[in-house]
Motif scaffolding. Structure first.
Motif, PDB file in Angstrom:
ATOM      1  N   THR A 143      45.706 -12.050 -12.056  1.00 41.20           N
ATOM      2  CA  THR A 143      45.135 -13.143 -12.845  1.00 41.20           C
ATOM      3  C   THR A 143      45.716 -13.126 -14.249  1.00 41.20           C
ATOM      4  N   LEU A 153      27.151 -10.447 -13.873  1.00 41.91           N
ATOM      5  CA  LEU A 153      28.451 -10.252 -14.510  1.00 41.91           C
ATOM      6  C   LEU A 153      28.897 -11.548 -15.181  1.00 41.91           C
ATOM      7  N   LEU A 160      42.423  -8.712 -10.891  1.00 44.42           N
ATOM      8  CA  LEU A 160      42.615  -9.238 -12.240  1.00 44.42           C
ATOM      9  C   LEU A 160      43.994  -8.973 -12.848  1.00 44.42           C
ATOM     10  N   VAL A 182      41.621 -12.424 -19.765  1.00 41.95           N
ATOM     11  CA  VAL A 182      40.417 -12.428 -18.933  1.00 41.95           C
ATOM     12  C   VAL A 182      39.730 -11.090 -19.126  1.00 41.95           C
ATOM     13  N   ASP A 183      38.436 -11.120 -19.404  1.00 42.69           N
ATOM     14  CA  ASP A 183      37.621  -9.911 -19.550  1.00 42.69           C
ATOM     15  C   ASP A 183      36.361 -10.054 -18.708  1.00 42.69           C
ATOM     16  N   VAL A 184      35.819  -8.918 -18.285  1.00 45.62           N
ATOM     17  CA  VAL A 184      34.611  -8.890 -17.459  1.00 45.62           C
ATOM     18  C   VAL A 184      33.543  -8.094 -18.192  1.00 45.62           C
ATOM     19  N   ILE A 242      32.506 -13.290 -16.440  1.00 46.45           N
ATOM     20  CA  ILE A 242      33.962 -13.259 -16.528  1.00 46.45           C
ATOM     21  C   ILE A 242      34.335 -14.310 -17.558  1.00 46.45           C
ATOM     22  N   GLY A 264      37.445 -15.939 -19.841  1.00 43.38           N
ATOM     23  CA  GLY A 264      38.892 -16.025 -19.980  1.00 43.38           C
ATOM     24  C   GLY A 264      39.304 -17.180 -20.851  1.00 43.38           C
ATOM     25  N   LEU A 309      37.309  -6.999  -8.534  1.00 44.85           N
ATOM     26  CA  LEU A 309      37.884  -7.613  -9.733  1.00 44.85           C
ATOM     27  C   LEU A 309      38.983  -6.735 -10.332  1.00 44.85           C
TER      28      LEU A 309
END
Length: 97
Positions: A30, A51, A27, A39-41, A53, A55, A23
């Motif tokens: 992305t 996990l 990302l 977008v955050d994880v 994700i 966004g 990722l």
């Protein structure tokens, strides 16, 4: 109308770090893709193999176009090797509350 997308991914036991590394690699593209707002994880504190994700996209169509492009890159095949199944994907509309 913008769309918030939440994907919950369950990696195979002990493979979350491998997923996070992939990722981190993909990302940046992305985040620069047309229609991506952010977008955050996130990694579950009690279960490191889970996990999220999250966004925000300008529209669901923008997100779907992005997914089509990602599918063409072959990344989903690589993901399928380390996740337990398809991600749980949810779409949310903004509200004025």
């Amino acid at each position: 109308m913008s769309t918030t997308v939440i994907l919950e991914i369950r990696t195979n036991p002990g493979t979350a770090n491998e997923m996070l590394t992939m990722l981190k690699d993909i990302l940046p593209d992305t985040r620069n893709y047309d229609g991506c707002v952010f977008v955050d994880v996130f990694q579950n504190q009690d279960d490191a193999d889970t996990l999220i994700i999250m966004g925000k996209w300008q529209s669901k169509v923008h997100f779907e176009t992005y997914l089509d492009w990602r599918n063409e890159t072959g990344i989903f095949e690589r993901f399928s090797e380390i996740i337990e199944g398809p991600p749980n994907t949810r779409f949310f509309n903004d509200t004025d509350a």
